[in-house]
Design a protein around this motif. Structure first.
Motif, PDB file in Angstrom:
ATOM      1  N   UNK A  31       0.834  -1.204   0.000  1.00 32.33           N
ATOM      2  CA  UNK A  31       0.000   0.000   0.000  1.00 32.33           C
ATOM      3  C   UNK A  31       0.867   1.251   0.000  1.00 32.33           C
ATOM      4  N   UNK A  32       1.994   1.197   0.708  1.00 32.59           N
ATOM      5  CA  UNK A  32       2.922   2.327   0.717  1.00 32.59           C
ATOM      6  C   UNK A  32       3.436   2.623  -0.681  1.00 32.59           C
ATOM      7  N   UNK A  33       3.865   1.596  -1.403  1.00 29.91           N
ATOM      8  CA  UNK A  33       4.380   1.797  -2.761  1.00 29.91           C
ATOM      9  C   UNK A  33       3.270   2.304  -3.677  1.00 29.91           C
ATOM     10  N   UNK A  34       2.069   1.763  -3.537  1.00 31.71           N
ATOM     11  CA  UNK A  34       0.948   2.213  -4.371  1.00 31.71           C
ATOM     12  C   UNK A  34       0.587   3.673  -4.078  1.00 31.71           C
ATOM     13  N   UNK A  35       0.542   4.055  -2.800  1.00 24.22           N
ATOM     14  CA  UNK A  35       0.191   5.438  -2.455  1.00 24.22           C
ATOM     15  C   UNK A  35       1.303   6.426  -2.789  1.00 24.22           C
ATOM     16  N   UNK A  36       2.534   5.968  -2.781  1.00 24.91           N
ATOM     17  CA  UNK A  36       3.615   6.879  -3.151  1.00 24.91           C
ATOM     18  C   UNK A  36       3.624   7.168  -4.643  1.00 24.91           C
ATOM     19  N   UNK A  37       2.832   6.436  -5.405  1.00 23.07           N
ATOM     20  CA  UNK A  37       2.695   6.685  -6.839  1.00 23.07           C
ATOM     21  C   UNK A  37       1.808   7.905  -7.111  1.00 23.07           C
ATOM     22  N   UNK A  38       0.909   8.222  -6.197  1.00 20.76           N
ATOM     23  CA  UNK A  38      -0.058   9.305  -6.423  1.00 20.76           C
ATOM     24  C   UNK A  38       0.616  10.654  -6.693  1.00 20.76           C
ATOM     25  N   UNK A  39       1.595  11.113  -5.885  1.00 22.13           N
ATOM     26  CA  UNK A  39       2.211  12.405  -6.191  1.00 22.13           C
ATOM     27  C   UNK A  39       2.977  12.409  -7.516  1.00 22.13           C
ATOM     28  N   UNK A  40       3.438  11.242  -7.943  1.00 26.60           N
ATOM     29  CA  UNK A  40       4.131  11.160  -9.219  1.00 26.60           C
ATOM     30  C   UNK A  40       3.130  11.171 -10.366  1.00 26.60           C
ATOM     31  N   UNK A  41       1.988  10.535 -10.154  1.00 21.86           N
ATOM     32  CA  UNK A  41       0.997  10.380 -11.224  1.00 21.86           C
ATOM     33  C   UNK A  41       0.279  11.687 -11.551  1.00 21.86           C
ATOM     34  N   UNK A  42       0.093  12.544 -10.571  1.00 21.49           N
ATOM     35  CA  UNK A  42      -0.661  13.787 -10.802  1.00 21.49           C
ATOM     36  C   UNK A  42       0.013  14.663 -11.872  1.00 21.49           C
ATOM     37  N   UNK A  43       1.316  15.005 -11.757  1.00 15.98           N
ATOM     38  CA  UNK A  43       1.908  15.806 -12.828  1.00 15.98           C
ATOM     39  C   UNK A  43       2.014  15.041 -14.141  1.00 15.98           C
ATOM     40  N   UNK A  44       2.171  13.711 -14.065  1.00 19.61           N
ATOM     41  CA  UNK A  44       2.243  12.918 -15.306  1.00 19.61           C
ATOM     42  C   UNK A  44       0.929  12.999 -16.063  1.00 19.61           C
ATOM     43  N   UNK A  45      -0.179  12.908 -15.366  1.00 19.31           N
ATOM     44  CA  UNK A  45      -1.492  12.996 -16.005  1.00 19.31           C
ATOM     45  C   UNK A  45      -1.706  14.398 -16.571  1.00 19.31           C
ATOM     46  N   UNK A  46      -1.305  15.422 -15.826  1.00 14.08           N
ATOM     47  CA  UNK A  46      -1.466  16.794 -16.303  1.00 14.08           C
ATOM     48  C   UNK A  46      -0.642  17.037 -17.562  1.00 14.08           C
ATOM     49  N   UNK A  47       0.590  16.501 -17.595  1.00 15.42           N
ATOM     50  CA  UNK A  47       1.442  16.716 -18.764  1.00 15.42           C
ATOM     51  C   UNK A  47       0.935  15.961 -19.994  1.00 15.42           C
ATOM     52  N   UNK A  48       0.221  14.864 -19.805  1.00 17.39           N
ATOM     53  CA  UNK A  48      -0.274  14.095 -20.940  1.00 17.39           C
ATOM     54  C   UNK A  48      -1.496  14.741 -21.590  1.00 17.39           C
ATOM     55  N   UNK A  49      -2.106  15.678 -20.936  1.00 21.53           N
ATOM     56  CA  UNK A  49      -3.308  16.295 -21.512  1.00 21.53           C
ATOM     57  C   UNK A  49      -2.989  17.471 -22.381  1.00 21.53           C
TER      58      UNK A  49
END
Length: 99
Positions: free
Chosen positions: A81-99
C-alpha cells in the motif's frame, strides 16, 4: 508510475527488483539538475532564484511526505500500500502533462 504500480502488485521477488531497478534508471535519465541549470542560465537572477527555491521546496515536501507516509502505513498495512500510495504524487503531474 507504471513501474511503481508493477512493484506494488508484484508477487515474486525478482519482479520487485526489476521494477525498482527500472525506476532508478528512469529517475537517473530524468535529471532535474539539467532543467534547473537551464532555467538559471536563461533567465534573470530573480526568476532563477525563485525557480531553484521552488524546486528545492517541492523536493523537500515530497521527501517529507514519503517519510511520513512510510511511518504511518508500513507497520499497519504493509509495504504494498505504501508503494501504491507513493505513486499518487508522481501520477498527478504525469497525467497533467499528458493532456
Amino acid at each position: 508510475v507504471l513501474c511503481n504500480l508493477f512493484a506494488a502488485f508484484s508477487e515474486k521477488y525478482i519482479s520487485i527488483i526489476v521494477s525498482r531497478a527500472l525506476i532508478g534508471v528512469c529517475i537517473g535519465l530524468n535529471s532535474n539538475a539539467i532543467g534547473i541549470f537551464a532555467a538559471s542560465e536563461s533567465s534573470s537572477v530573480r526568476v532563477s532564484q525563485q525557480s531553484i527555491s521552488i524546486a528545492n521546496i517541492v523536493y523537500a515536501i515530497g521527501t517529507g511526505w514519503v517519510a511520513l507516509l512510510g511511518y504511518l502505513i508500513i507497520d499497519t498495512t504493509g509495504w504494498r500500500l505504501f508503494v501504491a500510495l507513493s505513486t499518487v504524487p508522481i501520477a498527478i503531474p504525469a497525467i497533467i502533462m499528458l493532456q
